[in-house]
Design an enzyme around this catalytic site. Sequence first.
Site, PDB file in Angstrom:
ATOM      1  N   SER A 121       0.823  -1.212   0.000  1.00 54.07           N
ATOM      2  CA  SER A 121       0.000   0.000   0.000  1.00 54.07           C
ATOM      3  C   SER A 121       0.853   1.256   0.000  1.00 54.07           C
ATOM      4  CB  SER A 121      -0.904  -0.002   1.228  1.00 54.07           C
ATOM      5  OG  SER A 121      -0.144  -0.253   2.393  1.00 54.07           O
ATOM      6  N   HIS A 142      -2.632  -2.997  -6.022  1.00 57.72           N
ATOM      7  CA  HIS A 142      -2.999  -2.648  -4.648  1.00 57.72           C
ATOM      8  C   HIS A 142      -4.508  -2.676  -4.454  1.00 57.72           C
ATOM      9  CE1 HIS A 142      -3.509   0.599  -1.361  1.00 57.72           C
ATOM     10  NE2 HIS A 142      -3.452  -0.602  -0.816  1.00 57.72           N
ATOM     11  N   GLU A 154      -5.589   0.008  -7.217  1.00 55.76           N
ATOM     12  CA  GLU A 154      -4.547   0.879  -7.769  1.00 55.76           C
ATOM     13  C   GLU A 154      -3.509   0.015  -8.490  1.00 55.76           C
ATOM     14  OE1 GLU A 154      -3.935   4.750  -4.951  1.00 55.76           O
ATOM     15  OE2 GLU A 154      -3.263   2.874  -4.075  1.00 55.76           O
ATOM     16  N   ASN A 192      -3.608   6.234  -0.244  1.00 55.37           N
ATOM     17  CA  ASN A 192      -3.001   6.379   1.083  1.00 55.37           C
ATOM     18  C   ASN A 192      -2.216   7.671   1.252  1.00 55.37           C
ATOM     19  OD1 ASN A 192      -4.091   4.144   2.316  1.00 55.37           O
ATOM     20  ND2 ASN A 192      -2.536   2.772   1.513  1.00 55.37           N
TER      21      ASN A 192
END
Length: 293
Positions: A121, A142, A154, A192
């Site tokens: 991540s 991800h 992602e 993130n």
Amino acid sequence: MSTVLKTIGIVGAGQMGCGIAQVSALAGYKVNIYDLSQERIESALATINGNLARQVSAAKMTDDERKAALSLISGSADVNDLAPMDLVIEAATEDESVKRKIYTLVCPVLKPDAILATNTSSLSITRLASATDRPERFMGIHFMNPVPVMKLVELVRGIATEEATFKMARDYVSSLDKTVTVAEDFPAFIVNRILLPMINEAIYTLYEGVGTVDAIDTAMKLGANHPMGPLQLADFIGLDTCLSIMQVLHEGLSDSKYRPCPLLVKYVEAGWLGRKSGRGFYDYRGEVPVPTR
């Protein structure tokens, strides 16, 4: 490179590995979950069975569909069982040294045209790829947690990732009925990089006494229309994971705005990691979660 993906190997029988296995099997892929611990594999298979059974109870799938998906999933504590896989996704803990050890173990058994992906991540795809024997067939895929529910994946290319690898990964994700977003290989990618500083700021708001746990979460749920408050979300993600992503951002971008809140560090040092350990910003050991501050 073979053009059709049929078999998916997953390294790591934790929460993410379980979810990726479940959605892959439902899309018709043959899945093998590899983990060093036979106990974790069995627990993962039981979790997937339970999740699918709930879907049947909620009339979201038939019992035949549940059985068909389960028949496609196997688990193994022998790394050699990954040898026939077309795509192997590493879903281990967010620790670069652990991931590098896994690649050293897994790469020698993979067939030459197999794609290796990581569910990291936050870590550099280019740097992780350099620890493998196939940087051109390596990339970031991800998934968001919980995998069966979250629609986004992602995709992140490293500097060496070939176009054919990217296309295959994109086709695979689309076949799971997920939406792809493409991120460049910068620390923490898109989701993130935006989400974790917000959570970190919520922890600073608590640390500085601006509001209580309850006040902060209520404010963001009702004031910003977030489905769950940032501290509740931090507990769900795992405070150790939150801290490691903030450290990656802080080190990777050298900007003081990403400094992890000292209170987050203290909670992780106490072993209060959130929901998975029974305590974080909330205490989960009773009937209902109670704020710990």
